[in-house]
Design a protein around this motif. Structure first.
Motif, PDB file in Angstrom:
ATOM      1  N   UNK A   1       0.941  -1.058   0.040  1.00  0.00           N
ATOM      2  CA  UNK A   1      -0.041  -0.122  -0.108  1.00  0.00           C
ATOM      3  C   UNK A   1       1.020   0.951   0.017  1.00  0.00           C
ATOM      4  N   UNK A   2       0.717   2.158  -0.918  1.00  0.00           N
ATOM      5  CA  UNK A   2       1.226   3.603  -0.845  1.00  0.00           C
ATOM      6  C   UNK A   2       1.284   4.314   0.492  1.00  0.00           C
ATOM      7  N   UNK A   3       2.407   4.624   1.046  1.00  0.00           N
ATOM      8  CA  UNK A   3       2.433   5.332   2.173  1.00  0.00           C
ATOM      9  C   UNK A   3       1.537   6.723   2.305  1.00  0.00           C
ATOM     10  N   UNK A   4       1.276   7.327   1.341  1.00  0.00           N
ATOM     11  CA  UNK A   4       0.445   8.445   1.302  1.00  0.00           C
ATOM     12  C   UNK A   4      -0.930   8.047   1.394  1.00  0.00           C
ATOM     13  N   UNK A   5      -1.243   7.057   0.808  1.00  0.00           N
ATOM     14  CA  UNK A   5      -2.720   6.441   0.897  1.00  0.00           C
ATOM     15  C   UNK A   5      -3.018   6.138   2.394  1.00  0.00           C
ATOM     16  N   UNK A   6      -2.013   5.424   3.088  1.00  0.00           N
ATOM     17  CA  UNK A   6      -2.124   4.995   4.373  1.00  0.00           C
ATOM     18  C   UNK A   6      -2.222   6.372   5.193  1.00  0.00           C
ATOM     19  N   UNK A   7      -1.456   7.189   4.991  1.00  0.00           N
ATOM     20  CA  UNK A   7      -1.613   8.693   5.930  1.00  0.00           C
ATOM     21  C   UNK A   7      -3.001   9.207   5.668  1.00  0.00           C
ATOM     22  N   UNK A   8      -3.314   9.113   4.528  1.00  0.00           N
ATOM     23  CA  UNK A   8      -4.942   9.729   4.422  1.00  0.00           C
ATOM     24  C   UNK A   8      -5.977   9.008   5.162  1.00  0.00           C
ATOM     25  N   UNK A   9      -5.721   7.532   5.036  1.00  0.00           N
ATOM     26  CA  UNK A   9      -6.497   6.551   5.790  1.00  0.00           C
ATOM     27  C   UNK A   9      -6.625   7.034   7.418  1.00  0.00           C
ATOM     28  N   UNK A  10      -5.362   7.193   8.062  1.00  0.00           N
ATOM     29  CA  UNK A  10      -4.936   7.570   9.282  1.00  0.00           C
ATOM     30  C   UNK A  10      -5.732   8.826   9.489  1.00  0.00           C
ATOM     31  N   UNK A  11      -5.707   9.918   8.795  1.00  0.00           N
ATOM     32  CA  UNK A  11      -6.160  11.256   8.643  1.00  0.00           C
ATOM     33  C   UNK A  11      -7.634  11.134   8.756  1.00  0.00           C
ATOM     34  N   UNK A  12      -8.118  10.337   8.000  1.00  0.00           N
ATOM     35  CA  UNK A  12      -9.645  10.386   7.937  1.00  0.00           C
ATOM     36  C   UNK A  12     -10.204   9.561   9.014  1.00  0.00           C
ATOM     37  N   UNK A  13      -9.700   8.362   9.502  1.00  0.00           N
ATOM     38  CA  UNK A  13     -10.270   7.808  10.603  1.00  0.00           C
ATOM     39  C   UNK A  13     -10.009   8.715  11.855  1.00  0.00           C
ATOM     40  N   UNK A  14      -8.912   9.389  11.937  1.00  0.00           N
ATOM     41  CA  UNK A  14      -8.706  10.313  13.349  1.00  0.00           C
ATOM     42  C   UNK A  14      -9.785  11.410  13.162  1.00  0.00           C
ATOM     43  N   UNK A  15     -10.087  11.916  12.204  1.00  0.00           N
ATOM     44  CA  UNK A  15     -11.047  13.158  11.852  1.00  0.00           C
ATOM     45  C   UNK A  15     -12.573  12.528  12.051  1.00  0.00           C
ATOM     46  N   UNK A  16     -12.943  11.320  11.887  1.00  0.00           N
ATOM     47  CA  UNK A  16     -14.207  10.825  11.962  1.00  0.00           C
ATOM     48  C   UNK A  16     -14.399  10.563  13.619  1.00  0.00           C
TER      49      UNK A  16
END
Length: 107
Positions: A1-16
């Motif tokens: 998995x692309x590290x940037x994609x993983x970063x966006x997943x973490x940020x999205x989950x944190x925001x939610x």
């Protein structure tokens, strides 16, 4: 998995997670929650903690493991007794971990 994609997943989950928790704080005082709902909310932390811990104490390799050799269950029971007696998180963790380490060493 692309590290940037993983970063966006973490940020999205944190925001939610943040927004879900903020929703209860933001509506406090503006919306009157029923008393039964406020009473039920008091039990959420204990229920969540139990749901996280119980499988680790009672299961081994995907099956129920009720045995005198289940060191995690024994240490968990000791921790429950310590918590009931002392009402101290620190002593509960220390006593439970000491019991687990001792049982793992001896068994």
């Amino acid at each position: 998995m692309n590290p940037m994609t993983l970063l966006w997943v973490f940020l999205g989950a944190g925001l939610a997670t943040y927004l879900i928790r903020l929703s209860f704080i933001a509506v406090e005082g503006r919306v009157r929650l029923p008393s039964w709902f406020r009473t039920a909310l008091q039990f959420v932390p204990a229920a969540m903690l139990s749901a996280l811990i119980a499988p680790d104490l009672l299961m081994h390799d995907g099956a129920l493991y009720l045995s005198p050799y289940n060191t995690r269950l024994a240490a968990g029971l000791v921790a429950i007794v310590i918590a009931a007696y002392t009402r101290s998180v620190g002593w509960t963790i220390a006593g439970g971990m000491a019991t687990l380490i001792a049982l793992e060493y001896w068994l």
